[in-house]
Motif scaffolding. Sequence first.
Motif, PDB file in Angstrom:
ATOM      1  N   TYR A 165       0.838  -1.206   0.000  1.00  0.00           N
ATOM      2  CA  TYR A 165       0.000   0.000   0.000  1.00  0.00           C
ATOM      3  C   TYR A 165       0.873   1.257   0.000  1.00  0.00           C
ATOM      4  N   SER A 166       1.965   1.239   0.757  1.00  0.00           N
ATOM      5  CA  SER A 166       2.856   2.405   0.773  1.00  0.00           C
ATOM      6  C   SER A 166       3.461   2.650  -0.601  1.00  0.00           C
ATOM      7  N   ASP A 167       3.874   1.567  -1.264  1.00  0.00           N
ATOM      8  CA  ASP A 167       4.426   1.731  -2.615  1.00  0.00           C
ATOM      9  C   ASP A 167       3.382   2.311  -3.568  1.00  0.00           C
ATOM     10  N   ALA A 168       2.158   1.764  -3.486  1.00  0.00           N
ATOM     11  CA  ALA A 168       1.105   2.270  -4.374  1.00  0.00           C
ATOM     12  C   ALA A 168       0.755   3.716  -4.058  1.00  0.00           C
ATOM     13  N   ALA A 169       0.696   4.062  -2.765  1.00  0.00           N
ATOM     14  CA  ALA A 169       0.360   5.436  -2.390  1.00  0.00           C
ATOM     15  C   ALA A 169       1.457   6.410  -2.810  1.00  0.00           C
ATOM     16  N   GLU A 170       2.718   6.003  -2.615  1.00  0.00           N
ATOM     17  CA  GLU A 170       3.813   6.885  -3.038  1.00  0.00           C
ATOM     18  C   GLU A 170       3.821   7.066  -4.546  1.00  0.00           C
ATOM     19  N   GLN A 171       3.541   5.982  -5.282  1.00  0.00           N
ATOM     20  CA  GLN A 171       3.483   6.111  -6.737  1.00  0.00           C
ATOM     21  C   GLN A 171       2.337   7.029  -7.157  1.00  0.00           C
ATOM     22  N   GLN A 172       1.188   6.877  -6.526  1.00  0.00           N
ATOM     23  CA  GLN A 172       0.062   7.751  -6.862  1.00  0.00           C
ATOM     24  C   GLN A 172       0.358   9.201  -6.476  1.00  0.00           C
ATOM     25  N   GLU A 173       1.026   9.398  -5.342  1.00  0.00           N
ATOM     26  CA  GLU A 173       1.370  10.759  -4.939  1.00  0.00           C
ATOM     27  C   GLU A 173       2.324  11.403  -5.942  1.00  0.00           C
ATOM     28  N   ARG A 174       3.327  10.642  -6.400  1.00  0.00           N
ATOM     29  CA  ARG A 174       4.242  11.186  -7.394  1.00  0.00           C
ATOM     30  C   ARG A 174       3.520  11.494  -8.699  1.00  0.00           C
ATOM     31  N   ALA A 175       2.588  10.623  -9.086  1.00  0.00           N
ATOM     32  CA  ALA A 175       1.841  10.876 -10.323  1.00  0.00           C
ATOM     33  C   ALA A 175       0.973  12.128 -10.199  1.00  0.00           C
ATOM     34  N   LEU A 176       0.363  12.317  -9.037  1.00  0.00           N
ATOM     35  CA  LEU A 176      -0.468  13.511  -8.848  1.00  0.00           C
ATOM     36  C   LEU A 176       0.368  14.780  -8.868  1.00  0.00           C
ATOM     37  N   LYS A 177       1.545  14.722  -8.234  1.00  0.00           N
ATOM     38  CA  LYS A 177       2.402  15.907  -8.260  1.00  0.00           C
ATOM     39  C   LYS A 177       2.912  16.198  -9.668  1.00  0.00           C
ATOM     40  N   ALA A 178       3.194  15.156 -10.419  1.00  0.00           N
ATOM     41  CA  ALA A 178       3.627  15.373 -11.803  1.00  0.00           C
ATOM     42  C   ALA A 178       2.499  15.990 -12.637  1.00  0.00           C
ATOM     43  N   ARG A 179       1.296  15.510 -12.437  1.00  0.00           N
ATOM     44  CA  ARG A 179       0.165  16.095 -13.165  1.00  0.00           C
ATOM     45  C   ARG A 179      -0.089  17.528 -12.726  1.00  0.00           C
ATOM     46  N   ALA A 180       0.103  17.819 -11.441  1.00  0.00           N
ATOM     47  CA  ALA A 180      -0.070  19.194 -10.977  1.00  0.00           C
ATOM     48  C   ALA A 180       0.976  20.120 -11.598  1.00  0.00           C
ATOM     49  N   ALA A 181       2.229  19.653 -11.705  1.00  0.00           N
ATOM     50  CA  ALA A 181       3.251  20.471 -12.357  1.00  0.00           C
ATOM     51  C   ALA A 181       2.925  20.704 -13.822  1.00  0.00           C
ATOM     52  N   ALA A 182       2.387  19.663 -14.477  1.00  0.00           N
ATOM     53  CA  ALA A 182       2.011  19.831 -15.879  1.00  0.00           C
ATOM     54  C   ALA A 182       0.873  20.829 -16.030  1.00  0.00           C
ATOM     55  N   GLU A 183      -0.083  20.798 -15.119  1.00  0.00           N
ATOM     56  CA  GLU A 183      -1.185  21.749 -15.173  1.00  0.00           C
ATOM     57  C   GLU A 183      -0.691  23.176 -14.925  1.00  0.00           C
ATOM     58  N   GLU A 184       0.282  23.340 -14.043  1.00  0.00           N
ATOM     59  CA  GLU A 184       0.831  24.675 -13.802  1.00  0.00           C
ATOM     60  C   GLU A 184       1.546  25.203 -15.046  1.00  0.00           C
ATOM     61  N   LYS A 185       2.270  24.350 -15.721  1.00  0.00           N
ATOM     62  CA  LYS A 185       2.907  24.779 -16.957  1.00  0.00           C
ATOM     63  C   LYS A 185       1.871  25.120 -18.023  1.00  0.00           C
ATOM     64  N   ALA A 186       0.806  24.339 -18.074  1.00  0.00           N
ATOM     65  CA  ALA A 186      -0.251  24.638 -19.044  1.00  0.00           C
ATOM     66  C   ALA A 186      -0.930  25.960 -18.717  1.00  0.00           C
ATOM     67  N   ALA A 187      -1.058  26.275 -17.422  1.00  0.00           N
ATOM     68  CA  ALA A 187      -1.665  27.556 -17.051  1.00  0.00           C
ATOM     69  C   ALA A 187      -0.783  28.725 -17.463  1.00  0.00           C
ATOM     70  N   LEU A 188       0.525  28.543 -17.409  1.00  0.00           N
ATOM     71  CA  LEU A 188       1.426  29.620 -17.820  1.00  0.00           C
ATOM     72  C   LEU A 188       1.417  29.824 -19.327  1.00  0.00           C
ATOM     73  N   ARG A 189       1.205  28.759 -20.092  1.00  0.00           N
ATOM     74  CA  ARG A 189       1.214  28.877 -21.544  1.00  0.00           C
ATOM     75  C   ARG A 189      -0.128  29.297 -22.118  1.00  0.00           C
ATOM     76  N   ALA A 190      -1.212  29.094 -21.340  1.00  0.00           N
ATOM     77  CA  ALA A 190      -2.555  29.342 -21.893  1.00  0.00           C
ATOM     78  C   ALA A 190      -2.813  30.837 -22.031  1.00  0.00           C
ATOM     79  N   ASP A 191      -3.492  31.210 -23.145  1.00  0.00           N
ATOM     80  CA  ASP A 191      -3.905  32.593 -23.367  1.00  0.00           C
ATOM     81  C   ASP A 191      -5.363  32.828 -23.004  1.00  0.00           C
TER      82      ASP A 191
END
Length: 630
Positions: A329-355
């Motif tokens: 469960y810890s491995d799965a939770a850590e993997q999901q946490e990393r995936a969520l943070k990666a998606r959040a960083a991608a969304e922040e970059k998309a917000a900076l590029r969006a007009d």
Amino acid sequence: MFRTNGRGIEARSGDFEWLLRVVLVATSMLASRAEAGEPVKGSASTSGASDRSSEPRSEAEVATLLAEVSGRLQTIGAPATGQASPGGSGAGATSPAKTAEATGSSVDAKLRELLQERLKLLEDYGKELAAFEKASHPEPSPEKQADEARTELSRLQALLTQAVTHPEVLLPEAFRSSGKPAVSVEMKDAIQAAASDRKESQAKLEAIRAEAAEVEVRQNAHRAERDKLFQAVAAMKARGPERTETAAESSPAPASASPTATAASQKLARERRENADWKARLSAARLRAVEAQIALETRMASVRELMIQVAQTQEQVASRTLALLQSRYSDAAEQQERALKARAAAEEKAALRADDPLKRYRARRRAELLDLEAQVVKHEQALATSPSPSLPEQLALADRAGHDFERVKQLLDDGRVSRLDAIRLNNDFRRIGPERDQLLRKEMAIAEARLQFYEDSLTHVEIELLQDSLHDRFELELLKESLPPSRWAEGQGLLDDLERDHRALLDRHRKVLERLCDETERTLDQVSRRLAILDEEYAFIRTHIFWVRDQEPIGVSTLRQAIREAKHLAHASVRLAREATTTRSWGRSSPEFFAAAIAALGLPIGLVRIRRLVRARLAREMSGRESSAC
């Protein structure tokens, strides 16, 4: 009485007359006993001679005897059937009747007491028969229990052996998906079920160990009871023939006694002898039951050892399963946490590029929600895995500290403290201080810091839930300023969807934090409880340790030992003095010794000279700097 001649059997003179007298006497005795209400030989009553010679061996026979005695009790006290003399008047006519009536009532009362006592004896006898039957033929038998325990132990050991190379055999269905499984509700439920199984297996193991410890105490009590019962049964058997001879040699009733009173007294005597016989039977039955119980406990000793092994293996399987589930469960939770943070960083970059204002707002809010979801997953992982110091761990440690304190109290309460007990007490006293310091430095500090963090996080989440509507209105106004009126409806719909997801995450986060706060607070309570037990134990031992005798008291032997050691010390001192004054015992000094002695003497002189040179050099440098500055 008879003689044989050539013509057959011929009766001697007067033999038939003697035989006729014997038959008449026997018939009259049987008739008198029947009138007194006593059963003759061959009757089923519990007061006859046949009952004393035969002992019931089943509960059904005891029930039959109980029914007969109860029936006799019901008939006692009924009015006697008879006809009074119509012409009887005056004191001479009524005095014999009153005397007979008083005698009958007294006999009935005594007979009722004897029969009630026999009822109690029969009931106890039936209980002892049942206990003997249960101990002699237990269900299931110890052999069957041993076979079942061996089968279960073999299965569990094979499972542990297989889990070394294939740990998947311990995993439930929710953890057996291919690849890295995602965190799900089923996984949390499986972890909770595994934690419950481990707790139950630990409780079962402790119960079996406690029962095994109590068996020896029960066995000692049973052996002592068996010895007492054996002596009592032997004494009753020895008194049996003596009681029979005494009753046979007892003198007959005086001639002045009436036949009714004589028959009643004989009847009561027989009932008393019958009760005495049932007391002997009850003691013998109780002895058989106790011996059967001792034999059963002896047969169950090996079964309990197997049951302890089974419980230990079950606890190992449960602990390994829980550890494996928490790790996955810890491995799965850590993997999901990393995936969520990666998606959040991608969304922040998309917000900076969006007009487009709506796309930029959507990307920014999605990044915030993904960061919040990552925090929720992290806290859910802490709740599921229970990192140390955890509640079960601290609860077990606090319980063990309480048991140790109770053991110390029992050790000092009985007043019989051996030297080994004193050593253990001293070791406990030395152990408490470091254990208490470590408890304050680690477990207490970590639990308090966690509780403070979870309380602050929970307060923050609750404030966000309360101010959510205000933030929604503020975001909507800002969004309207950057959008044309034609797109306000689209912006309102996007804001509603995002706020709905935000509130759902906040509710989920609040529930997790509430459970974390509750569990951490309970953990802190157990840490505080353990600390209080250690403080109380420390004060208790410090109060009583000075009164515990760990050495032999000062006496004649101590004085003798002191005198002996003083003599040895004096002899050793005299020998040392003689060796110092005897030149033959002096050794030849080596060159290394002389060099070391000269170095030891010259070292202080060299250090003093070096110190003077250093001080003079420092003085010259200081004076040169002052002159250059001027």
